[in-house]
Write an enzyme that holds these catalytic residues in place. Structure first.
Site, PDB file in Angstrom:
ATOM      1  N   HIS A  82     -76.227 -90.256  78.677  1.00 34.21           N
ATOM      2  CA  HIS A  82     -75.616 -89.576  77.532  1.00 34.21           C
ATOM      3  C   HIS A  82     -74.809 -88.357  77.963  1.00 34.21           C
ATOM      4  O   HIS A  82     -75.245 -87.584  78.820  1.00 34.21           O
ATOM      5  CB  HIS A  82     -76.703 -89.138  76.551  1.00 34.21           C
ATOM      6  CG  HIS A  82     -76.214 -88.948  75.160  1.00 34.21           C
ATOM      7  ND1 HIS A  82     -75.423 -87.890  74.786  1.00 34.21           N
ATOM      8  CD2 HIS A  82     -76.385 -89.702  74.039  1.00 34.21           C
ATOM      9  CE1 HIS A  82     -75.149 -87.982  73.500  1.00 34.21           C
ATOM     10  NE2 HIS A  82     -75.714 -89.070  73.023  1.00 34.21           N
ATOM     11  N   ALA A 171     -79.008 -73.780  83.263  1.00 34.63           N
ATOM     12  CA  ALA A 171     -79.051 -74.312  81.896  1.00 34.63           C
ATOM     13  C   ALA A 171     -77.695 -74.736  81.366  1.00 34.63           C
ATOM     14  O   ALA A 171     -77.613 -75.288  80.263  1.00 34.63           O
ATOM     15  CB  ALA A 171     -79.672 -73.281  80.962  1.00 34.63           C
TER      16      ALA A 171
END
Length: 320
Positions: A82, A171
């Site tokens: 994804h 992140a």
């Protein structure tokens, strides 16, 4: 449902249950918040949580979940089917009950600014919260993916709305927005032909001239050894699930391929399942839970249970 907000964050982790457990615990441990659903996919390497409550409680839970994800997920080691930009890829706020979309826009923008400052994290605003028209569509923001965003984040096109014009070291970046209820709906083909799934995705998505308010792409699922048409139904009142199922079915049939099953990621409004029941002729005198179960059977929804309907899940959570 009074004045509630739903949050449906997508995390870039679907292969380490202990990590998802820790993130989910931060949500479920927040007072006044109901964790309604949790879905993980190994091939996508992605997990989706669905939770709801008063606005302040929901943002408190989301900030705690974000902190946990930043601590545990390193995007430099992440792979998956994804598209994604960060450890917490997207955070949508959805109005429920008497809450308005404008209130969710203000909530998303305030939350985006807050987490950018706290975590030194680049934040992009999308959907109704977007401040630039080219950022309304999530796929447009996510186009470079994590690996490519590093090279373009300092350019005017990809400069974040909040936070530094550089990726967080582990992140990445996060997209925050406000939107109406979205149905994440996937259909698995009885075929391993990835190119077929991509062709069908292109054929049915709105951006290619297909079904209005539908986003779609083709993926291959190693775990199930089949191709998948992965979709977001942005407005089911415009394009309902039954129309999507029939469109994918007919496109696959043109190449002598049948549909294997479908799946819901997260929850679905009960009215949409009742619309499917109406379409296939389930009598109105039948009890609601039976009607939506017949609808799910017709759609071949894997592991369906009636509490996949949002309103039934909320009622069950309130009853606890």
């Amino acid at each position: 449902m009074s004045k509630l907000v739903e949050c449906v964050p997508n995390f870039s982790e679907g292969r380490r249950p202990e990590v998802v457990d820790a993130i989910a615990a931060r949500v479920s441990g927040t007072p006044d918040v109901h964790l309604l659903d949790r879905t993980s996919d190994v091939d996508h390497n992605r997990s989706v949580l669905t939770f709801a409550g008063p606005a302040d409680a929901v943002t408190t839970a989301m900030e705690a979940a974000l902190a946990e994800a930043i601590e545990r997920i390193d995007m430099n080691d992440h792979t998956g089917q994804h598209p994604r930009l960060g450890a917490v890829d997207v955070i949508p706020f959805v109005p429920l009950g008497d809450t308005t979309i404008d209130e969710c826009v203000d909530l998303a923008r305030g939350f985006g600014k807050r987490i950018a400052e706290r975590f030194d994290l680049p934040v992009f605003l999308y959907a109704r919260a977007a401040r630039r028209p080219e950022r309304i569509s999530l796929p447009d923001i996510r186009r470079p993916q994590f690996e490519g965003l590093r090279d373009v984040i300092s350019t005017p096109e990809f400069e974040p709305d909040f936070g530094p014009a550089r990726l967080h070291p582990t992140a990445g970046a996060v997209v925050v927005g406000a939107r109406p209820f979205l149905i994440a709906y996937n259909i698995n083909l009885d075929s391993a032909d990835l190119e077929l799934a991509k062709r069908i995705g292109k054929q049915i998505r709105e951006s290619s001239g297909g079904l209005p308010r539908v986003q779609a792409m083709g993926l291959f699922l190693d775990d199930l050894q089949c191709a998948q048409v992965s979709m977001n139904l942005l407005d089911f009142s415009v394009t309902p699930m039954w129309r999507v199922w029939e469109a994918v079915r007919d496109a696959a049939a043109m190449e002598n391929v049948e549909l294997k099953e479908s799946e819901l990621i997260g929850l679905c409004p009960i009215q949409e399942l009742l619309d499917v029941a109406d379409h296939i002729g389930v009598p109105g005198r039948v009890k609601t839970e039976e009607r939506i179960t017949w609808a799910a059977d017709w759609l071949s929804i894997r592991d369906f249970e009636p509490t996949m309907a949002l309103e039934l899940r909320l009622a069950a959570a309130d009853a606890q």
